[in-house]
Write an enzyme that holds these catalytic residues in place. Structure first.
Site, PDB file in Angstrom:
ATOM      1  N   HIS A 137       9.737  81.223 -31.251  1.00  0.00           N
ATOM      2  CA  HIS A 137      10.150  79.817 -31.270  1.00  0.00           C
ATOM      3  C   HIS A 137       8.979  78.898 -31.611  1.00  0.00           C
ATOM      4  O   HIS A 137       9.076  78.041 -32.497  1.00  0.00           O
ATOM      5  CB  HIS A 137      10.738  79.418 -29.918  1.00  0.00           C
ATOM      6  CG  HIS A 137      10.992  77.955 -29.799  1.00  0.00           C
ATOM      7  ND1 HIS A 137      12.183  77.375 -30.159  1.00  0.00           N
ATOM      8  CD2 HIS A 137      10.190  76.934 -29.392  1.00  0.00           C
ATOM      9  CE1 HIS A 137      12.103  76.061 -29.977  1.00  0.00           C
ATOM     10  NE2 HIS A 137      10.904  75.775 -29.504  1.00  0.00           N
ATOM     11  N   GLU A 138       7.857  79.058 -30.902  1.00  0.00           N
ATOM     12  CA  GLU A 138       6.718  78.160 -31.122  1.00  0.00           C
ATOM     13  C   GLU A 138       6.144  78.309 -32.535  1.00  0.00           C
ATOM     14  O   GLU A 138       5.744  77.320 -33.155  1.00  0.00           O
ATOM     15  CB  GLU A 138       5.621  78.418 -30.078  1.00  0.00           C
ATOM     16  CG  GLU A 138       6.036  78.094 -28.649  1.00  0.00           C
ATOM     17  CD  GLU A 138       6.466  76.659 -28.448  1.00  0.00           C
ATOM     18  OE1 GLU A 138       6.064  75.775 -29.243  1.00  0.00           O
ATOM     19  OE2 GLU A 138       7.228  76.404 -27.494  1.00  0.00           O
ATOM     20  N   HIS A 180       7.617  76.024 -35.128  1.00  0.00           N
ATOM     21  CA  HIS A 180       6.998  74.704 -35.271  1.00  0.00           C
ATOM     22  C   HIS A 180       5.784  74.778 -36.197  1.00  0.00           C
ATOM     23  O   HIS A 180       5.599  73.931 -37.076  1.00  0.00           O
ATOM     24  CB  HIS A 180       6.545  74.180 -33.908  1.00  0.00           C
ATOM     25  CG  HIS A 180       7.646  73.820 -32.977  1.00  0.00           C
ATOM     26  ND1 HIS A 180       8.533  72.795 -33.223  1.00  0.00           N
ATOM     27  CD2 HIS A 180       8.007  74.337 -31.768  1.00  0.00           C
ATOM     28  CE1 HIS A 180       9.377  72.694 -32.212  1.00  0.00           C
ATOM     29  NE2 HIS A 180       9.092  73.625 -31.322  1.00  0.00           N
ATOM     30  N   GLU A 207      12.905  71.333 -33.325  1.00  0.00           N
ATOM     31  CA  GLU A 207      13.277  72.264 -32.261  1.00  0.00           C
ATOM     32  C   GLU A 207      14.227  73.343 -32.773  1.00  0.00           C
ATOM     33  O   GLU A 207      14.185  74.494 -32.332  1.00  0.00           O
ATOM     34  CB  GLU A 207      13.931  71.509 -31.105  1.00  0.00           C
ATOM     35  CG  GLU A 207      12.987  70.629 -30.306  1.00  0.00           C
ATOM     36  CD  GLU A 207      11.889  71.415 -29.613  1.00  0.00           C
ATOM     37  OE1 GLU A 207      12.129  72.558 -29.195  1.00  0.00           O
ATOM     38  OE2 GLU A 207      10.770  70.881 -29.495  1.00  0.00           O
ATOM     39  N   HIS A 241      13.583  62.699 -18.369  1.00  0.00           N
ATOM     40  CA  HIS A 241      13.584  61.974 -19.637  1.00  0.00           C
ATOM     41  C   HIS A 241      13.984  60.510 -19.496  1.00  0.00           C
ATOM     42  O   HIS A 241      13.729  59.721 -20.399  1.00  0.00           O
ATOM     43  CB  HIS A 241      14.510  62.692 -20.629  1.00  0.00           C
ATOM     44  CG  HIS A 241      14.067  64.090 -20.940  1.00  0.00           C
ATOM     45  ND1 HIS A 241      14.204  65.111 -20.023  1.00  0.00           N
ATOM     46  CD2 HIS A 241      13.488  64.630 -22.043  1.00  0.00           C
ATOM     47  CE1 HIS A 241      13.721  66.231 -20.555  1.00  0.00           C
ATOM     48  NE2 HIS A 241      13.285  65.974 -21.766  1.00  0.00           N
TER      49      HIS A 241
END
Length: 602
Positions: free
Chosen positions: A371-372, A375, A399, A501
Site C-alpha cells: 500500500h505505502e 504512494h 489512497e 477528523h
C-alpha cells in the site's frame, strides 16, 4: 535577474486589503503570481518535508519545536497564497492552466481565517486546543481512565455490553462534549474566511476541490451511495441478527438500528473486530497464514519491502532509487523514539521518495508495504509535472492506488512469488469467509465515510444549527449507518467531536471515494490482465500492459480534471460503486440467503 519573493507579492496583495484594490488585476498578473508562488511553494515544501522527516524519525523536544515552527510557516504562507489567488476571481482572459493553479491555491487551506484583526490567531488557538484536547482525551473502563489508543483496542476485543457502553459513553462525554463551544466559534470564523475567498462556506470550499461545482459533488456522492446501499443493507441485516444471537433481545433487538458500541469500533466505522461473532463456521480457517509463510521463507523487513518493489517492477515500473533504501525507516531504530505509523514520503518532489515503518514480519505489514509503495510510485510518476500538479487527481486517488495493489495480494500472487504452495491455495468454499471479513471493514465503512462530511457540510452551511449539532449527528448516523447510541443523547453532548477528523478539521470525503475507486481501478486492471476467475481472486502481478495503463494515470498527477485520469485507467469518466458491488456479489447472494425471513432496514 533578481526574482521577487512570492511572500512579498502575497503581502502586497493583502495590504490594501485584498478585496479593496483600486486597480483591476489582469490575466498577465495572474500568470506572474502563479509562477512566483509555485517557485516559492516548491522550495518551501522541501524544507518542510525534511524537517518533518527528522521529527518523525528522531523525536526530541528540539525536533518537535523545529517541526512546529516549519509547519506554522507553511500554514501562514498557504493562507497568503490562497488569498492572493482569490484576487483573480472572475478576471477575464486567464488561461485554463493558470485558472486551475489559482483554484488549487485557493483550496490549499482547510480552514481559512478572514482578514479581520486577530481572527487568524483565534482560529489557530481554537484548532490547536481542540486537537490537543482530543489527543489527551481519556475514557474509562471499569471506572479507571483509559487513553485513546487503548480504548480503541479494548472496544475491538471486549464482549461485555456493559463495559462497551461505559467506554463509549465516557469517551464521547469526556472528549466530544467539552469542545462544542470551540467548534461553534471555529465554524463562524472559518466560514468568514471562506467567504473572503469567494466560497459560500467552508463545506462548499472543500467540495470545490473536485473539478465540479459543490452541488455536483453532493449529487455524485449520493449517487455512489445508492449503488452500494443494497449491499450495506444486506450486511447490516446479517450482522444485526448475529449480534442478537450473541447478546439477546435486551441488548440488541432483532429489528431496528444496531447499538453502535457493539460493532467493535468506537465510531462503528469498521466492524472487522467482531468478525468472530459473525463468521460462518469454519470460514475463518483459510489454510495458510501469510506471516508464517514469510517467516518460513526467511523474509526479514527489508526483504518484504524488496518483494513489494518487485510487484511494481513486474508491472514495468523502474526500480526504487538507491536513496530509498539508504534513507527509508524500514525497521524501528533501537536508540530513539520514532513515529511508527506507516507513511510514504516525497521529500524533494523528484526522486527522494521514502517509506517510514516499524515493519514486523507478518501478513498485515506485508499488505501495508504494498500500500505505502503505491504512494511512492504515484509520487515518482508525476515528478515531471509543475509543482502545483504534483498530487493525486483528487484526494481519493492517492489512497486508492495503494489499496488497489493491496487487493491484488491474493493466493494467486502468493503462489507466483513462491510463498504459497499451489496445493495450499484455499478452495472455493472459503470464499464467503474471505469476502465477509473484507466486507466487515470495506463495506461497513462506506456510510460512515459519507456522513462525516455530510454533517460538516450541514454545519458549515447553517442547515444544522449550533443548537442541533448532536441531533444532526445522530440523525445522519441513523439514516446512513442504521445505528443508534447505547444511551440517549442531548444537546449538552457533541459526539462528532469525539472523532479525530472533526477537531483536526481533516476532510473525510476522500476516504469514501478511495474505498470506491480502489475497486474501480482493481476491476479495470483485472479485465486488462484477462483474468477469468472470481474477481476477488484476481492478481494482476506481472502484467506490463496494466502497468502502462496505471502509469498513464499516475503521471498526470493533478494536471487534468480527475475524470481524465480515471478514464486513462478504467476507460470510464464516472466514479461508481458498481465495481465494489461486483467484487462482493458472491457475498451479497450468500447474505440474502441467510437473511431470508428477516426484516431489512431500520
Amino acid at each position: 535577474m533578481r526574482t521577487v519573493s512570492c511572500a512579498a507579492i502575497a503581502v502586497a496583495l493583502l495590504a490594501a486589503p485584498v478585496f479593496a484594490q483600486t486597480a483591476k488585476p489582469t490575466a498577465a498578473e495572474a500568470d506572474a503570481y502563479v509562477a512566483a508562488v509555485e517557485k516559492e511553494a516548491a522550495d518551501l515544501s522541501v524544507r518542510v518535508q525534511q524537517t518533518a522527516w527528522v521529527n518523525a524519525t528522531y523525536i526530541t523536544d528540539d525536533t518537535d519545536a523545529l517541526a512546529a515552527r516549519s509547519g506554522a510557516e507553511n500554514t501562514e504562507k498557504s493562507v497568503l497564497w490562497a488569498k492572493g489567488a482569490a484576487r483573480f476571481n472572475g478576471v477575464a482572459g486567464v488561461t485554463g492552466d493558470t485558472r486551475r493553479k489559482l483554484d488549487l491555491l485557493k483550496n490549499g487551506v482547510n480552514l481559512p481565517a478572514p482578514t479581520t484583526a486577530g481572527a487568524a490567531t483565534e482560529l489557530a488557538t481554537l484548532t490547536t486546543r481542540m486537537s490537543s484536547s482530543y489527543g489527551k482525551g481519556k475514557g474509562t473502563l471499569d471506572g479507571k481512565p483509559i487513553n485513546g489508543s487503548d480504548i480503541e483496542a479494548a472496544m475491538g476485543t471486549t464482549r461485555d455490553p456493559a463495559k462497551l457502553q461505559e467506554m463509549w459513553v465516557s469517551w464521547n462525554d469526556n472528549v466530544g462534549a467539552p469542545m462544542r463551544k470551540d467548534y461553534t466559534r471555529m465554524t463562524a470564523i472559518s466560514n468568514a474566511g471562506a467567504k473572503e475567498l469567494g466560497f459560500a462556506d467552508v463545506g462548499a470550499m472543500w467540495r470545490s476541490g473536485y473539478d465540479m461545482t459543490p452541488e455536483q459533488v453532493a449529487v455524485l456522492t449520493d449517487k455512489i451511495w445508492k449503488e452500494v446501499e443494497p449491499l450495506y443493507l444486506s450486511l447490516h441485516t446479517y450482522v444485526r441478527w448475529k449480534l442478537n444471537e450473541k447478546y439477546g433481545d435486551a441488548v440488541q433487538a432483532r429489528t431496528g438500528p444496531i447499538r453502535s458500541d457493539l460493532l467493535g469500533n468506537m465510531w462503528a466505522q469498521e466492524w472487522g473486530n467482531i468478525y468472530d461473532i459473525v463468521a460462518p463456521k469454519g470460514a475463518g480457517d483459510v489454510g495458510y497464514d501469510t506471516g508464517e509463510l514469510l517467516a518460513a521463507k526467511g523474509y526479514d523487513p527489508v526483504k518484504m519491502v524488496r518483494q513489494g518493489e518487485a510487484f511494481y517492477s513486474s508491472l514495468g515500473f523502474a526500480p526504487l532509487p538507491d536513496t530509498f533504501w539508504a534513507r527509508s525507516q524500514i525497521v524501528k531504530p533501537a536508540d530513539r523514539e520514532v513515529i511508527c505509523h506507516a507513511s510514504a514520503w516525497d521529500i524533494d518532489n523528484l526522486d527522494d521518495i521514502r517509506i517510514k515503518m516499524c515493519t514486523k514480519v507478518n501478513g498485515d505489514d506485508f499488505v501495508t508495504i504494498h500500500h505505502e509503495l503505491g504512494h511512492n510510485y504515484y509520487q515518482r510518476a508525476y515528478k515531471a509535472q509543475p509543482y502545483l500538479y504534483k498530487n493525486g487527481a483528487n484526494d481519493g486517488f492517492h489512497e486508492a492506488i495503494g489499496d488497489t495493489v493491496a487487493l491484488s495480494i491474493t493466493p494467486d500472487y502468493l503462489v507466483k512469488i513462491g510463498l504459497l504452495a499451489p496445493a495450499r491455495v484455499p478452495s472455493a468454499d472459503k470464499d464467503i469467509g474471505l469476502l465477509l471479513r473484507q466486507a466487515m471493514d470495506k463495506v461497513a465503512f462506506l456510510p460512515f465515510g459519507l456522513l462525516v462530511d455530510k454533517w460538516r457540510w450541514g454545519v458549515f452551511s447553517g442547515q444544522i444549527a449550533p443548537g442541533d449539532y448532536q441531533k444532526g449527528w445522530d440523525a445522519l448516523r441513523l439514516q446512513y449507518q442504521g445505528i443508534k447510541p447505547p444511551v440517549a443523547r442531548d444537546e449538552t453532548k457533541f459526539d462528532a467531536g469525539a472523532k479525530y477528523h472533526i477537531p483536526a478539521t481533516v476532510p473525510y470525503t476522500r476516504y469514501f471515494l478511495a474505498r470506491v475507486l480502489q475497486f474501480q481501478f482493481y476491476k479495470a486492471a483485472c479485465e486488462q490482465a484477462g483474468w477469468k476467475g472470481p474477481l476477488h481472486r484476481c492478481s494482476f502481478y506481472g502484467n506490463k500492459a496494466v502497468g502502462d495503463r496505471l502509469n498513464a494515470m499516475l503521471s498526470m498527477g493533478q494536471s487534468k480534471p480527475w475524470p481524465d485520469a480515471l478514464q486513462a485507467m478504467t476507460g470510464s469518466r464516472e466514479m461508481s460503486g458498481k465495481a465494489l458491488v461486483d467484487y462482493f456479489a458472491p457475498l451479497k447472494t450468500w447474505l440474502d440467503q441467510q437473511n431470508k425471513g428477516k426484516p431489512t432496514g431500520w
